[in-house]
Design an enzyme around this catalytic site. Structure first.
Site, mmCIF file in Angstrom:
data_model
loop_
_atom_site.group_PDB
_atom_site.id
_atom_site.type_symbol
_atom_site.label_atom_id
_atom_site.label_comp_id
_atom_site.label_asym_id
_atom_site.label_seq_id
_atom_site.Cartn_x
_atom_site.Cartn_y
_atom_site.Cartn_z
ATOM 1 N N LYS A 54 0.797 -1.227 0.000
ATOM 2 C CA LYS A 54 0.000 0.000 0.000
ATOM 3 C C LYS A 54 0.830 1.277 0.000
ATOM 4 C CE LYS A 54 -4.458 -1.157 0.038
ATOM 5 N NZ LYS A 54 -5.465 -0.575 -0.863
ATOM 6 N N SER A 304 0.766 -10.032 -0.772
ATOM 7 C CA SER A 304 0.653 -8.573 -0.752
ATOM 8 C C SER A 304 0.796 -7.914 0.604
ATOM 9 C CB SER A 304 -0.683 -8.152 -1.372
ATOM 10 O OG SER A 304 -1.766 -8.708 -0.645
#
Length: 406
Positions: A54, A304
């Protein structure tokens, strides 16, 4: 008509991220290679700054703001990873940040977001409710709203991960990416398809929060009436308009996995890969292990994020062990007489089961007179061993009932 974020913008984002993010490793995965019958790799964004991908999109979005916009501060909404990315990105860019998070957000993610310097407000029970509060804050104060996925700059930032995959694994045939709102898969697919259109890009959603399949079927974003999954980081009720357009055009397929699949993937990553992942970060691995789609090797699965609450990790490990039949909870009803419990435990030991805990119940009104119920939790060596154990107990005259078995 919505334009796909161009390769030039993704390459510019990579230049802007130089010195800010880590080049995360591409690690080989033998368990995935065995499933696919060819090379399989993990792109370890769980080792990225702030614990997930992110920071890429958040930093690019904030660094592209004007000085006047940064002076007004930024505001965001997130279950945790985008929150940390915005908090860190804002600090690096010299902007004040306020982040709205659902009331049930994991405590470590809340603490980390505050640790990066952001003010945290807990609102509602879902990311969608937090998004509404953050947008209201932006309108009220003039702060710039940093959307978690539905903005070209965010998509460009996330797309830098796609460029890294192509450079680290030039022979890649398939890239598998987790999907919540769609920012990561949109960026990765935009980067890959612009240079290697033959590479297949597959998105994966948690079945309990899968808004893309019905949206793609309808030809437009569709909001889920309810959604629930252990993968809180991708629990998004509606695709973004921009990310939906990208997924429609440049992502080859979107598939789903169950929470049981995710639990087993997390367990495999811990045991075999020595990697800590959060549920949302493990969905691509879950899809490959579960055979959710036909994948050509060499394949890269994007791990991720790794920001998992330790208490959730304990529950997920137990859930994963249970899904693999390596942890069983069951009750046994038998005659209440001296030595019966010892005989039961001896039989378990003879069959190689490790007893974790035992609860002995004699006074339940549902029990027949002269009957006792024993609740047990045991460790086994897997599905075959578990079946042998249960069969032996039943053949021995015990009435066995599984508890919470998937």
């Amino acid at each position: 008509m919505t334009e796909i974020v161009p390769l030039a913008e993704i390459e510019r984002a990579r230049d802007q991220l130089a010195g800010v993010i880590r080049l995360t490793p591409l690690e080989p995965s033998r368990p995935l290679s065995a499933v696919l019958g060819g090379p399989a790799w993990l792109k370890c964004e769980n080792l990225q700054r702030a614990g997930s991908f992110k920071i890429r999109g958040a930093y690019v979005r904030i660094c592209r703001l004007s000085e006047e916009e940064r002076a007004r501060g930024v505001v965001a909404a997130s279950a945790g990873n985008h929150a940390q990315g915005v908090a860190l990105g804002a600090r690096l860019c010299g902007a004040a940040a306020t982040v709205y998070m659902p009331a049930g957000a994991p405590l470590p993610k809340i603490a980390a977001t505050k640790g990066y310097g952001a003010a945290v407000e807990l609102v509602g029970h879902t990311v969608d409710e937090a998004l509404v509060a953050a947008q209201e804050h932006a309108e009220r104060t003039g702060a710039v709203f940093i959307h978690p996925f539905d903005h070209p700059d965010v998509i460009a930032g996330q797309g830098t991960l796609g460029l890294e995959i192509l450079e680290q694994c030039p022979e890649v045939a398939t890239v598998v990416v987790g999907v919540g709102g769609g920012g990561l898969v949109a960026g990765v697919a935009a980067a890959i398809k612009a240079t290697r259109p033959e590479v297949r890009v597959v998105g994966v959603q948690a079945a309990g929060a899968a808004a893309f399949p019905p949206s793609l079927a309808a030809g437009q974003p569709v909001r889920l009436p309810t959604y629930r999954t252990i993968a809180d980081g991708i629990a998004v009720g509606r695709p973004g308009d921009l990310t939906f357009a990208h997924v429609s055009k440049v992502v080859d397929e979107v598939v789903t996995v169950s929470d049981e699949d995710i639990s087993q993937a997390l367990l495999m990553l811990l045991e075999r890969g020595k990697l800590v992942a959060e549920p949302a970060g493990a969905v691509p691995i879950a899809a490959l292990l579960a055979g959710a789609t036909q994948v050509a090797a060499p394949a890269v699965a994007v791990l991720s994020g790794g920001n998992i609450d330790p208490l959730l990790m304990l529950r997920v490990i137990e859930h994963g062990l249970a899904a693999a039949s390596r942890f069983l909870r069951f009750t046994v009803r038998c005659v209440d007489r001296p030595g019966q419990l010892a005989a039961l435990l001896t039989q378990l030991a003879e069959h190689g089961a490790n007893v974790v805990d035992v609860a002995h119940q004699r006074y339940d009104p549902q029990l027949r007179i002269g009957e006792v119920e024993v609740a047990l939790s045991v460790e086994t060596r897997g599905a075959g061993h578990a079946d042998q154990l249960l069969t032996a107990l039943r053949d021995g005259g015990y009435e066995v009932t599984l508890i919470g078995h998937p």
